[in-house]
Design an enzyme around this catalytic site. Structure first.
Site, PDB file in Angstrom:
ATOM      1  N   TRP A 155       0.644  -1.241  -0.047  1.00  0.00           N
ATOM      2  CA  TRP A 155       0.112   0.192   0.238  1.00  0.00           C
ATOM      3  C   TRP A 155       0.893   1.244   0.101  1.00  0.00           C
ATOM      4  O   TRP A 155       0.264   2.230  -0.249  1.00  0.00           O
ATOM      5  CB  TRP A 155      -0.978  -0.123   1.071  1.00  0.00           C
ATOM      6  CG  TRP A 155      -0.169  -0.614   2.391  1.00  0.00           C
ATOM      7  CD1 TRP A 155      -0.163  -1.622   3.298  1.00  0.00           C
ATOM      8  CD2 TRP A 155       0.803   0.409   3.265  1.00  0.00           C
ATOM      9  NE1 TRP A 155       0.413  -1.617   4.363  1.00  0.00           N
ATOM     10  CE2 TRP A 155       0.850  -0.428   4.364  1.00  0.00           C
ATOM     11  CE3 TRP A 155       1.077   1.659   3.385  1.00  0.00           C
ATOM     12  CZ2 TRP A 155       1.951   0.012   5.574  1.00  0.00           C
ATOM     13  CZ3 TRP A 155       2.321   2.137   4.219  1.00  0.00           C
ATOM     14  CH2 TRP A 155       2.377   1.396   5.171  1.00  0.00           C
ATOM     15  N   PRO A 181      -3.149  -4.008  -2.857  1.00  0.00           N
ATOM     16  CA  PRO A 181      -3.594  -4.020  -1.554  1.00  0.00           C
ATOM     17  C   PRO A 181      -5.056  -3.508  -1.516  1.00  0.00           C
ATOM     18  O   PRO A 181      -5.546  -2.585  -2.237  1.00  0.00           O
ATOM     19  CB  PRO A 181      -2.676  -3.050  -0.746  1.00  0.00           C
ATOM     20  CG  PRO A 181      -2.148  -1.992  -1.942  1.00  0.00           C
ATOM     21  CD  PRO A 181      -2.205  -2.864  -3.168  1.00  0.00           C
ATOM     22  N   GLY A 232       7.010  -6.349  -0.434  1.00  0.00           N
ATOM     23  CA  GLY A 232       6.462  -6.319   1.109  1.00  0.00           C
ATOM     24  C   GLY A 232       7.391  -6.728   2.070  1.00  0.00           C
ATOM     25  O   GLY A 232       8.668  -6.681   1.865  1.00  0.00           O
ATOM     26  N   GLU A 254      11.224  -8.365  -3.712  1.00  0.00           N
ATOM     27  CA  GLU A 254      11.578  -7.045  -3.143  1.00  0.00           C
ATOM     28  C   GLU A 254      11.369  -6.695  -1.695  1.00  0.00           C
ATOM     29  O   GLU A 254       9.907  -6.354  -1.459  1.00  0.00           O
ATOM     30  CB  GLU A 254      10.925  -5.839  -4.129  1.00  0.00           C
ATOM     31  CG  GLU A 254      11.909  -4.647  -4.102  1.00  0.00           C
ATOM     32  CD  GLU A 254      11.330  -3.533  -3.025  1.00  0.00           C
ATOM     33  OE1 GLU A 254      11.773  -3.418  -2.080  1.00  0.00           O
ATOM     34  OE2 GLU A 254      10.143  -3.056  -3.444  1.00  0.00           O
ATOM     35  N   LEU A 255      11.982  -6.968  -0.666  1.00  0.00           N
ATOM     36  CA  LEU A 255      11.784  -6.907   0.574  1.00  0.00           C
ATOM     37  C   LEU A 255      12.053  -5.883   1.460  1.00  0.00           C
ATOM     38  O   LEU A 255      12.378  -4.928   0.908  1.00  0.00           O
ATOM     39  CB  LEU A 255      12.143  -8.399   1.442  1.00  0.00           C
ATOM     40  CG  LEU A 255      11.826  -9.661   0.544  1.00  0.00           C
ATOM     41  CD1 LEU A 255      12.063 -10.948   1.060  1.00  0.00           C
ATOM     42  CD2 LEU A 255      10.113  -9.776   0.146  1.00  0.00           C
ATOM     43  N   CYS A 288      10.522   1.768   1.176  1.00  0.00           N
ATOM     44  CA  CYS A 288      11.447   0.715   1.508  1.00  0.00           C
ATOM     45  C   CYS A 288      12.713   1.176   1.657  1.00  0.00           C
ATOM     46  O   CYS A 288      13.737   0.610   1.986  1.00  0.00           O
ATOM     47  CB  CYS A 288      10.977  -0.435   0.892  1.00  0.00           C
ATOM     48  SG  CYS A 288      11.252  -0.029  -1.060  1.00  0.00           S
ATOM     49  N   GLU A 384      13.387  -2.300  10.764  1.00  0.00           N
ATOM     50  CA  GLU A 384      12.982  -0.979  10.059  1.00  0.00           C
ATOM     51  C   GLU A 384      11.465  -0.457  10.563  1.00  0.00           C
ATOM     52  O   GLU A 384      10.675  -1.126  10.839  1.00  0.00           O
ATOM     53  CB  GLU A 384      12.397  -1.711   8.602  1.00  0.00           C
ATOM     54  CG  GLU A 384      12.110  -0.724   7.632  1.00  0.00           C
ATOM     55  CD  GLU A 384      11.490  -1.323   6.112  1.00  0.00           C
ATOM     56  OE1 GLU A 384      11.625  -0.503   5.247  1.00  0.00           O
ATOM     57  OE2 GLU A 384      11.233  -2.560   6.245  1.00  0.00           O
TER      58      GLU A 384
END
Length: 479
Positions: A155, A181, A232, A254-255, A288, A384
């Site tokens: 989101w 989302p 996510g 892609e974390l 991120c 994070e």
């Protein structure tokens, strides 16, 4: 635009070329984070809907992969043009669903259009190669689309991250089922509508909402799906990888990240501060690759912290639709106590609050916050924060800075500010991250790969690498 604009969105599923409304479907609330009020309901896909989407994606794939690349590119360019034409409206939907200031939201829509334009042309450059063989023989290597693909996106940048995956997959010749989302269905549905209006054939692109675990298990468990792309959190990424293992499906992950920022005493201090503060609080820190752990050389540490706090206090926090808003609310209510807990933990362990540190009034607001002298044992220095939280600590030598940058198991993005060219080269080599910005935050662009190392994932989106992630390689040998 006033902060009370009407929410004007058609919330539907898009399956096999048709729009499905809420009749007979379960629904989830859509909440405006600036007010905490429910503004709509989004229909959720049933297992029957998902099965229909899978059958359509499988049926449409041979035709789509065989379509002349110029025709395929024209559809993607058409979608890009429609996104630009509708950017103001789509941006307003995004702001009401997610909270970010309207200029940021409109910029996200424009960036999504750029993705479609870039990959429309990149599809024409999906080159193979010819191997050297004796006269009369040929060996060639060609890329081909991997097949029907499932994408899962978060989101925080709901339309841009969706476009980044969908544009590349469609350009490669794959059909796509996307689950964006449920928090932001209006803007993502508007992207699907742009593709539909641009002439995407039935079954080539489909958009479904639903309970995340239910949808992911159903799509990943189907033999139709050959590739999964996810953006996510690290725990969810690991969970999806386990699901993919049963079918040996290709994955792009892609974390999360925890981006360090190394600020050296030879940087252009005021210029650096003017760059880092807006970047830190862009999208309320829900990025991120947000600069988060600021390691500042001792000689300028106090001046940097003071200047950072002064600029932070000058930010205007409010409804993203209100003119002049610098930072909107957090995207959902659970983030407010999570950020508050991190601040209190850091304060209890010796950190100083230089700005912010408190939740706001109404909605899901939290003040942009600056913490100095944050010890390594503070939870926020190790996990994070994903919010408007800037963490600062001093360092002495370059080696110490690099050690701190590489200390955590994350490796998505990192940044450094220095006017020393040799140092810049050393930092680029030594920092363990998929992307390093030196005197720059421009790391997420259409023509460059975007992705991480270590627990921040693997595989790339954007650039040639993004197209290749939706291709398989075939060698053909002819005697």
């Amino acid at each position: 635009m006033t902060d009370s604009a009407a929410y004007d969105a058609e919330l539907q599923l898009f399956i096999d070329g048709s729009w499905r409304s809420g009749e007979g479907h379960d629904a989830a609330p859509v909440i405006n984070p600036a007010t905490g009020e429910t503004i709509a309901e989004v229909p959720l896909a049933s297992t029957g809907d998902l099965d229909e989407a899978l059958a359509a994606a499988e049926r449409a794939w041979p035709e789509w992969r065989a379509m002349d690349v110029e025709k395929r590119a024209a559809i993607l360019h058409g979608a890009a043009a429609l996104l630009r034409e509708r950017a103001q409206h789509i941006g307003a939907l995004l702001t009401q669903e997610q909270g970010k200031p309207l200029p940021e939201a409109i910029g996200e829509v424009i960036g999504s259009a750029q993705m479609f334009d870039f990959f429309a042309e990149e599809a024409k450059r999906a080159y193979g190669r010819v191997l050297v063989r004796p006269t009369g023989q040929r060996s060639i290597v060609i890329p081909q689309p991997v097949g029907p693909t499932a994408t899962f996106t978060p989101w925080n940048f709901p339309i841009y991250l969706l476009a980044k995956k969908v544009a590349a997959a469609l350009a490669a010749g794959c059909t796509v089922i996307s689950k964006p989302p449920e928090e932001t269905p209006g803007c993502t549905g508007a992207m699907a509508r742009a593709l539909s209006d641009a002439g995407i054939p039935a079954g080539v692109f489909q958009l479904v909402h639903g309970v995340p675990d239910t949808v992911s298990r159903h799509l990943i468990g189907s033999p139709v799906i050959r590739k999964v792309s996810f953006t996510g959190s690290i725990p969810v990424g690991k969970h999806l990888m386990k699901l993919c293992a049963d079918g040996l499906k290709r994955v792009t992950m892609e974390l999360g990240g925890h981006a360090p920022v190394l600020v050296f005493d030879d940087c252009a201090l005021d210029k650096t501060l003017d760059m880092v503060v807006p970047q830190k609080f862009r999208n309320a820190g829900q990025v991120c690759v947000a600069p988060t752990r600021f390691y500042v050389q001792q000689g300028i540490y106090d001046a940097f912290a003071r200047g950072f706090a002064e600029r932070t206090k000058a930010l205007k926090v409010g409804n993203g639709l209100a003119e002049g808003t610098s930072m909107g609310p957090l995207a959902n209510g659970r983030r407010v106590p999570a950020i508050a807990s991190l601040v209190e933990d850091a304060r209890a362990k010796g950190a100083r609050v230089l700005a912010g540190g408190e939740k706001g009034d109404g909605g899901f607001f939290f003040q942009p916050t600056v913490l100095a002298d944050v010890p390594l044992e503070a939870e926020a220095m190790n996990n994070e924060p994903f919010g408007p939280l800037a963490l600062m600590a001093p360092f002495g030598t370059e080696d110490q800075a690099i050690e701190q940058a590489n200390r955590l198991p994350y490796g998505l993005a990192a940044f450094a500010f220095t006017e020393n060219g040799r140092r810049a080269n050393r930092l680029g080599d030594a920092i363990e991250a998929g992307m390093v910005g030196i005197n720059s935050f421009a790391i997420s662009v259409a023509d460059a790969p975007f992705g991480g190392v270590k627990e921040s994932g693997f595989g790339s989106e954007g650039g040639t690498e993004g197209l290749q992630s939706y291709q398989v390689v075939k060698a053909i040998h002819q005697a």
